[in-house]
Each structure stands twice: as C-alpha cells, then as structure tokens.
Scaffold this motif. Structure first.
Motif, PDB file in Angstrom:
ATOM      1  N   UNK A 103       0.866  -1.182   0.000  1.00 18.18           N
ATOM      2  CA  UNK A 103       0.000   0.000   0.000  1.00 18.18           C
ATOM      3  C   UNK A 103       0.900   1.227   0.000  1.00 18.18           C
ATOM      4  N   UNK A 104       1.303   1.647  -1.179  1.00 16.59           N
ATOM      5  CA  UNK A 104       2.276   2.729  -1.321  1.00 16.59           C
ATOM      6  C   UNK A 104       1.774   4.013  -0.673  1.00 16.59           C
ATOM      7  N   UNK A 105       0.517   4.348  -0.895  1.00 16.87           N
ATOM      8  CA  UNK A 105      -0.007   5.625  -0.409  1.00 16.87           C
ATOM      9  C   UNK A 105      -0.104   5.673   1.115  1.00 16.87           C
ATOM     10  N   UNK A 106      -0.107   4.528   1.770  1.00 13.68           N
ATOM     11  CA  UNK A 106      -0.215   4.497   3.228  1.00 13.68           C
ATOM     12  C   UNK A 106       1.141   4.562   3.923  1.00 13.68           C
ATOM     13  N   UNK A 107       2.230   4.589   3.166  1.00 11.84           N
ATOM     14  CA  UNK A 107       3.558   4.559   3.767  1.00 11.84           C
ATOM     15  C   UNK A 107       3.967   5.895   4.378  1.00 11.84           C
ATOM     16  N   UNK A 108       3.320   6.981   3.954  1.00 11.28           N
ATOM     17  CA  UNK A 108       3.688   8.290   4.467  1.00 11.28           C
ATOM     18  C   UNK A 108       4.944   8.855   3.855  1.00 11.28           C
TER      19      UNK A 108
ATOM     20  N   UNK B   6       7.124  10.544   0.307  1.00 13.25           N
ATOM     21  CA  UNK B   6       6.900  11.513  -0.772  1.00 13.25           C
ATOM     22  C   UNK B   6       7.087  10.896  -2.145  1.00 13.25           C
ATOM     23  N   UNK B   7       8.000   9.930  -2.252  1.00 10.02           N
ATOM     24  CA  UNK B   7       8.342   9.334  -3.544  1.00 10.02           C
ATOM     25  C   UNK B   7       8.581   7.836  -3.340  1.00 10.02           C
ATOM     26  N   UNK B   8       8.180   7.056  -4.340  1.00 14.13           N
ATOM     27  CA  UNK B   8       8.367   5.602  -4.281  1.00 14.13           C
ATOM     28  C   UNK B   8       8.652   5.132  -5.706  1.00 14.13           C
ATOM     29  N   UNK B   9       9.808   4.493  -5.909  1.00 16.40           N
ATOM     30  CA  UNK B   9      10.216   4.083  -7.253  1.00 16.40           C
ATOM     31  C   UNK B   9      10.528   2.601  -7.265  1.00 16.40           C
ATOM     32  N   UNK B  10       9.919   1.867  -8.213  1.00 16.41           N
ATOM     33  CA  UNK B  10      10.127   0.425  -8.289  1.00 16.41           C
ATOM     34  C   UNK B  10      10.405  -0.048  -9.699  1.00 16.41           C
ATOM     35  N   UNK B  11      11.365  -0.944  -9.841  1.00 14.61           N
ATOM     36  CA  UNK B  11      11.667  -1.538 -11.143  1.00 14.61           C
ATOM     37  C   UNK B  11      10.629  -2.599 -11.489  1.00 14.61           C
TER      38      UNK B  11
ATOM     39  N   UNK C  37       4.585   9.614  -6.979  1.00 20.27           N
ATOM     40  CA  UNK C  37       4.903  10.894  -6.341  1.00 20.27           C
ATOM     41  C   UNK C  37       3.681  11.381  -5.574  1.00 20.27           C
ATOM     42  N   UNK C  38       3.883  11.803  -4.332  1.00 18.83           N
ATOM     43  CA  UNK C  38       2.801  12.367  -3.536  1.00 18.83           C
ATOM     44  C   UNK C  38       2.298  13.652  -4.185  1.00 18.83           C
ATOM     45  N   UNK C  39       1.023  13.987  -4.020  1.00 22.15           N
ATOM     46  CA  UNK C  39       0.424  15.128  -4.747  1.00 22.15           C
ATOM     47  C   UNK C  39       1.188  16.428  -4.603  1.00 22.15           C
ATOM     48  N   UNK C  40       1.711  16.732  -3.430  1.00 22.69           N
ATOM     49  CA  UNK C  40       2.346  18.035  -3.208  1.00 22.69           C
ATOM     50  C   UNK C  40       3.661  18.201  -3.948  1.00 22.69           C
ATOM     51  N   UNK C  41       4.213  17.110  -4.494  1.00 21.32           N
ATOM     52  CA  UNK C  41       5.504  17.206  -5.185  1.00 21.32           C
ATOM     53  C   UNK C  41       5.382  17.037  -6.699  1.00 21.32           C
ATOM     54  N   UNK C  42       4.218  16.710  -7.204  1.00 17.07           N
ATOM     55  CA  UNK C  42       4.108  16.377  -8.627  1.00 17.07           C
ATOM     56  C   UNK C  42       4.410  17.553  -9.538  1.00 17.07           C
TER      57      UNK C  42
ATOM     58  N   UNK D 278       3.537  19.451 -20.502  1.00 17.40           N
ATOM     59  CA  UNK D 278       2.389  18.644 -20.099  1.00 17.40           C
ATOM     60  C   UNK D 278       2.392  18.467 -18.579  1.00 17.40           C
ATOM     61  N   UNK D 279       1.261  18.144 -17.993  1.00 19.18           N
ATOM     62  CA  UNK D 279       1.224  17.917 -16.547  1.00 19.18           C
ATOM     63  C   UNK D 279       1.903  16.609 -16.177  1.00 19.18           C
ATOM     64  N   UNK D 280       2.170  16.446 -14.870  1.00 21.00           N
ATOM     65  CA  UNK D 280       2.641  15.165 -14.364  1.00 21.00           C
ATOM     66  C   UNK D 280       1.474  14.189 -14.414  1.00 21.00           C
ATOM     67  N   UNK D 281       1.675  12.952 -14.866  1.00 20.84           N
ATOM     68  CA  UNK D 281       2.933  12.302 -15.261  1.00 20.84           C
ATOM     69  C   UNK D 281       3.177  12.301 -16.762  1.00 20.84           C
ATOM     70  N   UNK D 282       2.252  12.887 -17.554  1.00 21.95           N
ATOM     71  CA  UNK D 282       2.391  12.837 -19.015  1.00 21.95           C
ATOM     72  C   UNK D 282       3.704  13.440 -19.494  1.00 21.95           C
ATOM     73  N   UNK D 283       4.255  14.401 -18.738  1.00 23.17           N
ATOM     74  CA  UNK D 283       5.481  15.053 -19.202  1.00 23.17           C
ATOM     75  C   UNK D 283       6.668  14.098 -19.247  1.00 23.17           C
TER      76      UNK D 283
END
Length: 375
Positions: free
Chosen positions: A192-197, A199-204, A220-225, A239-244
């Motif tokens: 549950x990525x969003x519950x970890x608290x 700002x950023x989470x990257x996975x291969x 990416x958490x909303x405040x950093x996008x 373009x907006x995140x994540x399309x850019x």
C-alpha cells in the motif's frame, strides 16, 4: 530448473540461475512483444511518435500504476530506480549545503548522484541482524537540520531485508522520504504505497514483474508532482505530471510499450500464488545451503524479502569485495549464477527464487559449495 517454466524464458540451460534479483529474466513472449513494438515504431517513426506512442504509453503507465495499487495520475514511467533518484534530486534542487540520508544497505549509485550535485551524504548504519527499532533509530540519528531528503530501500539490494519504511518516514518527518523499491513490484504482497507516508516511491518492473529492462515506475505524492521533470526534456515538455515523462526524445520506448505484456506474464505465471511458492522454495533452499556450509542464520528482527535471502559463508570466505569477486568467478565457472556479497566484514551468498527454479537448483549448489570454497 523447472523445465516447463524455463522454456518460457531464454535462459542458458547450462547455468543454474539463482540471481533473478539482479536483472530479472524476460520471458520469451515479452521479448517478442517488445520486438513487435520496435518494428512498428521503425515502420513509421512519424506516425509512432506523433500518434501511437502518446496513447500506448498512457495505457502502459496506467496499467503499471494499477499493478502497484496507485492512481494512474500519480505515477510516471522511468527507466529504472537510479533515474528516479536523479529526477527527485533535480526536482528538490538538492545541492551544496544540503544533506541526504541513505543507509549502509543502499545502492551505491544513489550516493554518487547525491555527491555529484554537491550535497553531503549521511549514512544510517545498522547490521544485518538489526531489530526494526534499530533501523528507525539509525535513520533518525542521521537526519539533521540540513537534511532535505531521506532515501530508504524498501527491500535492500545487497542484504535482501524488508525495511520498516512507514516507521522511518514517521520518525524523520517532515523531511521527505524517497523509497528505493527496485525489488518490490510483483514480489511483495500487501503493498500500500499511499499508506507509507512517503513523498516518492520508485520500483523496477523488469525484475519480478517480467517486463523488458528499462521499465520502472515513479510514484509521487500530490504536493511534489508539480516540481518534478524528466532528466531529458523533449516533446512532452509543458504537459502535466505524469504525461510530461512519456516522450523523452528519440529514446527506445519499446520497453514501456511492452509493460502490459510483462504484467500479463506475471499473472500467467501464477501471480501472488507463484510468489508464495517462490518464497517457500527459497526458504527451504536457503536452509539446504546453510546446512551444507554449517553457518548460522544471519538474520535478526528484520524480515527477509520473500524472494531474496542471505546465507552466511564460513568465516574468512568472501569477507572483502575482492574475495567475493573471486568467489563469484569460481561459482560462475562451475555453472552457478549466484552473487557472493561482502557486507560489514562478513561474506554471504544472496539467493533468489523465481518461477523457473526448483529444489534441485539449491541442492546442486549445496553439493558443489564445499569443494568450491576449498579452492
């Protein structure tokens, strides 16, 4: 090796492959899907870049987000976690006067990226057999008033430990946390990525999710996008995140196009049921190897990753990077693809389990090790 499943891959049958965690293994059907994507792009490059890729990549990105359980508008496609680290460092404008905290179990290239930007690298240090509370305390102690980012592995690469990410994030708040989850997608149930608290989470995706290499996700958490940009700015600029992040010049986008095929292969191989089988196989296989070596279980309070596990080598074996490399060469010459790891002045083997492995793989390794170590 399980021949029925091994036939779905293109692995050399002369080798015993126990190192899926390094680069994964692309199923033949996924490689063929990537080849078709590449051929379509080459058949009409203008059509591909103007018309096809924006649609196809948006679908691939959405499917990757769904796979890790996050909203499509929260997740960009990148080539690997190392690139994601660079994106975050750039977006936060990390530079001279800033501290970035990593752990002594982290991937070295992240530290190189931090130091290349002129920032100071601080290390949270804890042993392989640490208790989770020790991990939290180490990260808290390494964090200073100058710390702009904390980087923590969800599953550590050299030591195959599942770290207490949420507890560390709470302990270092309000400093933003970037999670290196290179080994997580497709291998760690209950995510549950969003519950970890964080700002950023990257996975291969190219390890346990069976996509082509150079496919990864950056949540990416909303405040950093709004502040994150790809390292290569091209046609998606503005373009907006994540399309850019979708179209980055003339790079080969075929690995991203084939992401849905890799995720489908993960499901066809058994999904979470297969992961559970792999975890049980690895637990038994590691015990078999450990008994052959007559070494203790090196783990303590931190759980091991489901599909990666350390086995301690005898005293005096593989304790330095040089001796670990020499052992790697002997193992490979004997037909075993398994990495020795030198960590904290002790030598280990890092074993993995994938759907193509079976009990005989670990039995062969256990039988061969005494003579290989004596050499």
């Amino acid at each position: 090796m399980r021949r029925d499943i091994a036939e779905l891959f293109e692995l050399d049958p002369a080798l015993t492959h126990l190192n899926h965690g390094a680069f994964g293994a692309v199923p033949r059907a996924v490689r063929e899907a990537q080849d078709r994507a590449r051929a379509r792009i080459e058949g009409a490059p203008m059509r591909a870049f103007r018309d096809d890729l924006p649609v196809v990549l948006a679908d691939a990105r959405a499917r990757a987000a769904t796979f890790i359980g996050v909203p499509p508008d929260s997740t960009a496609l990148v080539r690997n976690v190392t690139e994601a680290v660079g994106v975050v460092l750039q977006g936060l404008e990390i530079g001279p006067g800033d501290d970035v905290v990593v752990s002594n179990h982290g991937y070295a290239t992240a530290g190189f990226s931090v130091e290349a930007r002129g920032a100071t690298l601080r290390t949270a240090t804890f042993p392989v057999n640490a208790h989770p509370d020790e991990v939290v305390a180490a990260f808290r102690a390494a964090t200073t008033e100058s710390t702009r980012l904390v980087l923590i592995d969800h599953i550590t690469s050299p030591t195959a430990l599942e770290l207490p990410v949420a507890d560390v994030a709470a302990a270092v708040a309000p400093v933003p946390v970037l999670v290196d989850a290179a080994h997580v997608p497709g291998a760690l149930p209950g995510l549950d990525v969003e519950a970890l608290g964080v700002a950023f989470w990257a996975g291969n995706l190219h390890k346990w999710a069976y996509t082509p290499r150079a496919a990864a996700t950056l949540w990416v958490a909303p405040e950093h996008r709004g502040r994150l940009r790809p390292l290569v700015t091209s046609w998606s600029h503005g373009l907006p995140f994540p399309e850019r992040f979708d179209l980055q010049g003339t790079v080969d986008h075929s690995a991203w196009v084939a992401v849905p095929d890799g995720l489908a292969a993960w499901r066809d191989l058994g999904g979470w049921d297969q992961v559970e089988c792999n975890a049980k196989l690895l637990l038994d296989g590691a015990d078999h190897v450990r008994r052959a070596l007559d070494t203790p279980d090196p783990l303590g309070g931190i759980p091991a990753a489901p599909c990666l596990r350390l086995v301690a080598l005898p005293d005096g074996v593989g304790e330095t990077p040089e001796s670990a490399e020499a052992l790697w060469q002997r193992l490979h010459a004997a037909g075993f693809v398994v990495p020795p790891v030198s960590f904290g002045g002790r030598g280990y083997l890092r074993l993995a389990a994938a759907p193509y492995n079976d009990e005989d793989d670990y039995a062969r390794l256990a039988a061969a090790l005494p003579a290989l170590l004596a050499a």
